[in-house]
Design a protein around this motif. Structure first.
Motif, PDB file in Angstrom:
ATOM      1  N   PRO A  99      -2.619  -8.183   1.809  1.00 27.17           N
ATOM      2  CA  PRO A  99      -3.594  -7.084   1.754  1.00 27.17           C
ATOM      3  C   PRO A  99      -2.959  -5.732   1.428  1.00 27.17           C
ATOM      4  N   ILE A 100      -1.724  -5.508   1.883  1.00 28.71           N
ATOM      5  CA  ILE A 100      -1.062  -4.226   1.635  1.00 28.71           C
ATOM      6  C   ILE A 100      -0.396  -4.190   0.260  1.00 28.71           C
ATOM      7  N   LEU A 101       0.395  -5.216  -0.067  1.00 27.22           N
ATOM      8  CA  LEU A 101       1.174  -5.169  -1.301  1.00 27.22           C
ATOM      9  C   LEU A 101       0.357  -5.537  -2.535  1.00 27.22           C
ATOM     10  N   THR A 102      -0.509  -6.530  -2.402  1.00 29.99           N
ATOM     11  CA  THR A 102      -1.347  -6.898  -3.546  1.00 29.99           C
ATOM     12  C   THR A 102      -2.667  -6.135  -3.523  1.00 29.99           C
ATOM     13  N   GLY A 103      -3.344  -6.148  -2.371  1.00 31.50           N
ATOM     14  CA  GLY A 103      -4.653  -5.506  -2.292  1.00 31.50           C
ATOM     15  C   GLY A 103      -4.605  -4.010  -2.503  1.00 31.50           C
TER      16      GLY A 103
END
Length: 598
Positions: free
Chosen positions: A298-302
């Motif tokens: 969620p943090i790195l891709t999203g």
């Protein structure tokens, strides 16, 4: 160092094999040719390219026996050349403690040796060599290279032009010795005075000011053809735990993150940042799974990839740090990082375990080769952009012409002069006159020096003051002086006309506070110089003069000496607020505070 014939032959072989030709740094690498290269790589080669690994020794093929022993113990290879041959690593990181950085000419030889070892492999890929050269308190390449002020000092100077100049000088010197990726600048907004790991490594506590300086340093580094790295995403500035040793939790809301932590990273992305480093922190407002950001899709891709639109290289912080190892084993961490959206896996504690885990994850279907290919394309694009395919080697002549040259050293001094911050000046006591105060005693903390300083801070400061016409004597009292040490300092002060005290992270219970109080009680003029965090001044209510130098490196101590002697005006302004010691909810000195002699 490889011969000119070997260098030209190897470089020609790489260009022919890849059919990339000459790729200008400002140009766009040919993705079609890079994809063709990736399609011919074996799975072990692909996995190896994702890792950036430490290796001990000053030479790629002939390190000292102690370094061979350390490599065998930690990695299972003898040399950097063996590391490349066995694991096909795409990157190597230099550390002072790994004996990689003795001097600039040796570093250039090591870099060339690493490139030669890799180019002679069947696939013949160049290595992306990196280091942490933040300047200030974090430096891996020391003197005679140019050492510049650290981030918070630059924040106190407030000049984006200076930040860009710093990046340009540092980038030119790193490139000359074969380092093409620098893990700097720090984009964290340091809003927590108790932060034990960021602190003066940050430009300050104001998001917009930090963002402008981050973007300027990025422009400087990348204009010098070195990949800059903004760190630590999504923001490590509000922690009271060091992620090297624990697992910090950020309690910001999503709204606070947008207005604070995200701002410098957005600026870095707009500036065309080549790489972004992850943080081993838990950030529940961004991902409530309890995973560190390094392992968070969620943090790195999203957020980073999809919301912020970043398609450059994402590199983990060191995988040997406790913050990323708390929840999962060393075999799972690299796999989960890749699934989250990471490209480069930095410095795993056990490379064999990590490397085999990624291979197995592909063989078992947990990771696809297509997923690896996405990261490989980003990494190879960066190598092509940095001209590593057609110009992988450096020259000793280039080192001599570039590293630690007088023009760079003079610019470092000029930048530092604009950073020293005067916080207290009762009387006024400062500036001191060599005629009225000829004999100075310099006491205080002597923490372990960053790479390249010429000696303990008390000695460096005393030498700088002596060069300005004083007779200065140094007496190290340490970061926690005993009663006997304090008594010696007080006795020595009787023969001095004034006392300079270097303080290092003073707290209410720290005996450095007692040292300053007892020295002040002698009636001698006392000047405190905070050689790390500027927050020391809140604990020193009796001191008649106090400066913030933001670091104990030579360049910043020399600047502080010139301010003390009145050779230059104190121009720095606090880039962080200083809270009252008796009531941390109230501000003692606000952002922008700084006295002058005028």
């Amino acid at each position: 160092m490889p011969s000119r014939r070997t260098v030209l032959a190897a470089a020609a072989g790489v260009s022919a094999a890849l059919a990339l030709g000459t790729t200008a740094y400002a140009g766009t690498p040919d993705d079609k040719k890079l994809r063709s290269l990736i399609s011919r790589m074996t799975l072990p080669e692909k996995v190896g390219q994702l890792f950036v690994m430490r290796v001990y020794g000053h030479s790629a093929t002939a390190p000292d026996q102690a370094d061979i022993d350390a490599n065998l113990k930690e990695i299972g290879v003898r040399t950097a050349a063996e590391l490349i041959a066995r694991y096909h690593v795409g990157g190597i990181i230099y550390f002072t403690w790994a004996h990689n950085t003795r001097d600039p000419h040796q570093i250039a030889d090591l870099s060339n040796g690493i490139q030669k070892a890799s180019l002679e492999q069947p696939r013949g890929l160049p290595v992306l060599i990196s280091t942490d050269q933040e300047h200030g308190i974090v430096c891996r390449v020391g003197a005679p290279a140019t050492l510049l002020p650290g981030a918070m000092a630059v924040g106190a100077g407030g000049s984006r032009k200076d930040a860009r100049t710093l990046g340009r000088i540092a980038g030119q010197e790193l490139r000359a010795i074969g380092i093409r990726q620098n893990y700097s600048p720090v984009a964290d907004v340091n809003v927590n005075p108790a932060n034990p790991v960021i602190g003066v490594r940050s430009f300050g506590s104001e998001a917009d000011a930090v963002a402008g300086l981050v973007a300027s340093e990025v422009a400087g580094y990348q204009g010098a053809k070195v990949a800059a790295t903004a760190k630590h995403f999504p923001g490590h500035g509000d922690t009271a735990v060091d992620s090297h040793y624990g697992f910090p939790v950020i309690t910001h809301t999503r709204e606070v993150w947008e207005e604070l932590d995200a701002v410098p990273f957005r600026a870095a992305i707009r500036a065309g940042i080549d790489s972004i480093m992850t943080a081993h922190i838990q950030f529940p407002a961004l991902d409530d799974s309890g995973d560190p950001a390094t392992l968070s899709s969620p943090i790195l891709t999203g957020i980073l990839r999809e919301e912020l639109g970043y398609d450059g290289v994402v590199v983990t912080d060191s995988l040997g740090m406790e913050g990323v190892r708390t929840k999962y084993g060393d075999d799972r961490v690299p796999v989960l990082a890749l699934k989250a959206g990471v490209d480069q896996l930095l410095n795993p504690p056990n490379l064999d375990v990590a490397w085999k885990a990624v291979v197995k994850a592909v063989e078992d279907g947990e990771l696809t080769e297509a997923r690896l290919d996405e990261s490989l394309l980003r990494i190879l694009r960066l190598k092509a952009k940095l001209r590593l395919f057609d110009a992988p080697y450096v020259s000793q002549g280039g080192v001599t012409r570039t590293v630690g040259i007088p023009a760079h050293l003079a610019e470092a001094d000029r930048i530092a002069e604009r950073t020293t911050t005067l916080l207290v000046n009762d009387g006024p006591l400062l500036p001191l006159s060599a005629r009225e105060h000829p004999k100075l005693l310099v006491v205080g903390a002597d923490p372990a020096s960053p790479s390249g300083t010429t000696g303990p801070p008390t000695g460096v400061l005393a030498a700088a003051l002596t060069a300005l016409g004083f007779t200065a004597t140094a007496l190290s009292t340490g970061t926690a002086p005993s009663a006997a040490t304090i008594a010696r300092a007080v006795a020595a002060a009787q023969d001095a006309d004034a006392v300079i005290v270097g303080t290092y992270n003073v707290t209410a219970t720290n005996s450095q506070k007692t040292l300053v109080e007892q020295l002040t009680a002698t009636g001698k003029p006392v000047v405190a110089v905070a050689i790390r965090n500027p927050y020391d001044v809140a604990q020193l209510p009796t001191v008649p003069a106090c400066l913030a130098a933001y670091s104990w490196t030579d360049v910043e101590l020399r600047a502080a000496a010139r301010v003390i002697a009145g050779r230059v005006e104190p121009r720095g302004k606090l880039p962080v607020p200083v809270q009252r010691a008796d009531d941390p909810t109230r501000v003692l000195y606000p952002v922008g505070f700084g006295l002058s002699y005028e």
